[in-house]
Design a protein around this motif. Structure first.
Motif, PDB file in Angstrom:
ATOM      1  N   VAL A   1      -2.106  -1.367 -14.461  1.00 62.53           N
ATOM      2  CA  VAL A   1      -2.372  -0.316 -15.290  1.00 62.53           C
ATOM      3  C   VAL A   1      -2.253  -0.864 -16.758  1.00 62.53           C
ATOM      4  O   VAL A   1      -0.971  -1.035 -17.182  1.00 62.53           O
ATOM      5  CB  VAL A   1      -1.538   0.942 -15.127  1.00 62.53           C
ATOM      6  CG1 VAL A   1      -2.434   2.112 -15.817  1.00 62.53           C
ATOM      7  CG2 VAL A   1      -1.501   1.339 -13.529  1.00 62.53           C
ATOM      8  N   ALA A   2      -3.067  -1.398 -17.445  1.00 60.04           N
ATOM      9  CA  ALA A   2      -2.788  -2.035 -18.828  1.00 60.04           C
ATOM     10  C   ALA A   2      -4.022  -1.722 -19.549  1.00 60.04           C
ATOM     11  O   ALA A   2      -5.243  -2.152 -18.924  1.00 60.04           O
ATOM     12  CB  ALA A   2      -2.579  -3.516 -18.642  1.00 60.04           C
ATOM     13  N   PRO A   3      -3.999  -1.381 -20.860  1.00 63.18           N
ATOM     14  CA  PRO A   3      -2.890  -1.047 -21.481  1.00 63.18           C
ATOM     15  C   PRO A   3      -2.470   0.248 -21.240  1.00 63.18           C
ATOM     16  O   PRO A   3      -3.259   1.251 -21.328  1.00 63.18           O
ATOM     17  CB  PRO A   3      -3.005  -1.218 -22.817  1.00 63.18           C
ATOM     18  CG  PRO A   3      -4.647  -0.899 -22.864  1.00 63.18           C
ATOM     19  CD  PRO A   3      -5.186  -1.518 -21.939  1.00 63.18           C
ATOM     20  N   LEU A   4      -1.169   0.703 -20.969  1.00 62.63           N
ATOM     21  CA  LEU A   4      -0.801   2.080 -20.753  1.00 62.63           C
ATOM     22  C   LEU A   4      -0.817   2.442 -22.435  1.00 62.63           C
ATOM     23  O   LEU A   4       0.004   1.923 -22.960  1.00 62.63           O
ATOM     24  CB  LEU A   4       0.780   1.952 -20.117  1.00 62.63           C
ATOM     25  CG  LEU A   4       0.722   2.158 -18.767  1.00 62.63           C
ATOM     26  CD1 LEU A   4       2.240   1.603 -18.428  1.00 62.63           C
ATOM     27  CD2 LEU A   4       0.213   3.284 -18.118  1.00 62.63           C
ATOM     28  N   TYR A   5      -1.371   3.664 -22.475  1.00 58.09           N
ATOM     29  CA  TYR A   5      -1.810   4.084 -24.088  1.00 58.09           C
ATOM     30  C   TYR A   5      -1.504   5.445 -24.411  1.00 58.09           C
ATOM     31  O   TYR A   5      -1.971   6.048 -23.206  1.00 58.09           O
ATOM     32  CB  TYR A   5      -3.375   3.398 -24.226  1.00 58.09           C
ATOM     33  CG  TYR A   5      -3.529   3.804 -25.413  1.00 58.09           C
ATOM     34  CD1 TYR A   5      -3.556   3.135 -26.539  1.00 58.09           C
ATOM     35  CD2 TYR A   5      -4.553   4.901 -25.855  1.00 58.09           C
ATOM     36  CE1 TYR A   5      -4.097   3.213 -28.063  1.00 58.09           C
ATOM     37  CE2 TYR A   5      -5.208   5.107 -26.948  1.00 58.09           C
ATOM     38  CZ  TYR A   5      -4.720   4.342 -28.110  1.00 58.09           C
ATOM     39  OH  TYR A   5      -5.269   4.562 -29.389  1.00 58.09           O
ATOM     40  N   LEU A   6      -0.729   5.804 -25.313  1.00 54.46           N
ATOM     41  CA  LEU A   6      -0.445   7.111 -25.330  1.00 54.46           C
ATOM     42  C   LEU A   6      -1.510   7.894 -26.299  1.00 54.46           C
ATOM     43  O   LEU A   6      -1.585   7.810 -27.388  1.00 54.46           O
ATOM     44  CB  LEU A   6       0.897   6.966 -26.268  1.00 54.46           C
ATOM     45  CG  LEU A   6       1.969   6.428 -25.699  1.00 54.46           C
ATOM     46  CD1 LEU A   6       3.313   6.672 -26.503  1.00 54.46           C
ATOM     47  CD2 LEU A   6       2.413   7.593 -24.384  1.00 54.46           C
TER      48      LEU A   6
END
Ligand code: SF4
Length: 345
Positions: free
Chosen positions: A237-242
């Motif tokens: 899981v990339a990029p984990l993004y806010l």
């Protein structure tokens, strides 16, 4: 640009003349000669100077649909990955248009795709590294400089690598992909020594930033196929993004994974978690290549982490990163209790 349901087909192809001295080079030349695609000659895969396009923006887009068939001369493998001891160079570049992709910076003015036909020499080098480390296991990552699955339906060099490592005692292969064109790899004699990972993300991230890649559903279907074919499976899981409502977004992702993946395929499952990061030079390139991107890269809001060669990266603040990590790890532990989380970085 929509998602990539069709397998990649280059619009322009270059050959290094010496590539034709190798069986794979010859095979590819014959194959592409039968198609309606322009073939040009280049002295070196490092120097394509006549790419069509009036400006950098257009040339970048042309490059992403250009394939160069060449020879890998530098056989020394890179060795600075969190997920493997060595990067095995089978190809360089990618047809995808992920806004955050670090290849934009690392490949600089050479974003075109390159495939290397001297696979036997590359495997011989891998063999040397394995011998040096024996009796330890040596892991090779095949997707550090490309999305290798995305072009392998054309070249089958990944398939060769899977079978090469399948025949070794101490070698392991791994790679990650956002493409679902895996059918030719299902019957490869992998002997369980290749970990097949799919990159997945929230709907928001895929829709806004992963243009020209396979839809999530197709990636998951492909993941099920390869796991059914006996490959050890992983998700990255990339990029984990806010993004807005990110907790919901990632919850939905894991709900889908849990609902779709048959339970019997989840016993040897790995997850790798990488939070979004960028460097100052990367930010400049991304803004140039994808000027309308919604990707947030505000240095003020991030934490600066010193890096190699004096180029630091911007990651999330500690409290944000912790929340991100705990939330996603919690989803994984609840929905995939037997899976292994390899790292969060
Ligand atoms: S699929 Fe992977 S390698 Fe290709 S553009 Fe996207 S992030 Fe980069």
């Amino acid at each position: 640009m929509a998602g990539a349901n069709k397998p990649f087909m280059p619009q322009l192809i270059y050959f290094e003349p010496r590539a034709l001295e190798y069986p794979l080079g010859k095979e590819l030349f014959e194959k592409f000669s039968k198609l309606e695609v322009e073939i040009r000659e280049t002295t070196s895969h490092n120097q394509i100077r006549d790419l069509p396009g009036e400006n950098d923006f257009q040339k970048y887009r042309t490059a992403k649909s250009t394939l160069v068939v060449g020879i890998r001369k530098t056989l020394k493998f890179d060795s600075s990955k969190p997920s493997a001891e060595y990067a095995i160079p089978l190809a360089t570049g990618c047809m995808g248009h992920c806004h955050y992709c670090y290849l934009q910076t690392t490949l600089g003015s050479k974003p075109y795709l390159r495939t290397y036909v001297n696979t036997d020499e590359i495997f011989a080098q891998a063999e040397k590294y394995m011998q040096e480390r024996a009796p330890e296991i040596t892991r090779f990552e095949a997707s550090c400089t490309s999305d290798i699955v995305g072009i392998d339906h054309l070249t089958h060099s990944l398939k060769k690598a899977i079978e090469f490592f399948g025949a070794t005692e101490l070698g392991r292969l791994r790679f990650t992909t956002k493409y679902h064109h895996v059918d030719h790899l299902l019957d490869a004699n992998h002997q369980g020594r290749t970990r097949f990972r799919f990159s997945v993300n929230s709907h928001y991230v895929i829709k806004n930033f992963e243009l020209g890649t396979s839809p999530l559903e197709e990636r998951i279907n492909a993941a099920i196929k390869v796991a059914e074919a006996g490959y050890p499976l992983g998700f990255i899981v990339a990029p984990l993004y806010l993004h807005k409502d990110w907790e919901e977004g990632y919850r939905e992702l894991f709900d889908i994974l849990e609902a779709k993946i048959p339970k019997h395929l989840t016993n040897d499952l790995t997850f790798e978690l990488i939070q979004h990061r960028f460097t100052k030079p990367a930010k400049r390139v991304i803004e140039k290549n994808y000027p309308k991107s919604k990707l947030e890269m505000n240095e003020e809001e991030r934490k600066y982490k010193w890096g190699r060669y004096g180029i630091g990266k911007y990651v999330y603040q500690d409290d944000q990163a912790t929340k991100l990590r705990e939330t996603v790890e919690n989803y994984i532990q609840t929905m995939f209790p037997n899976a292994k989380i390899e790292y969060f970085t």
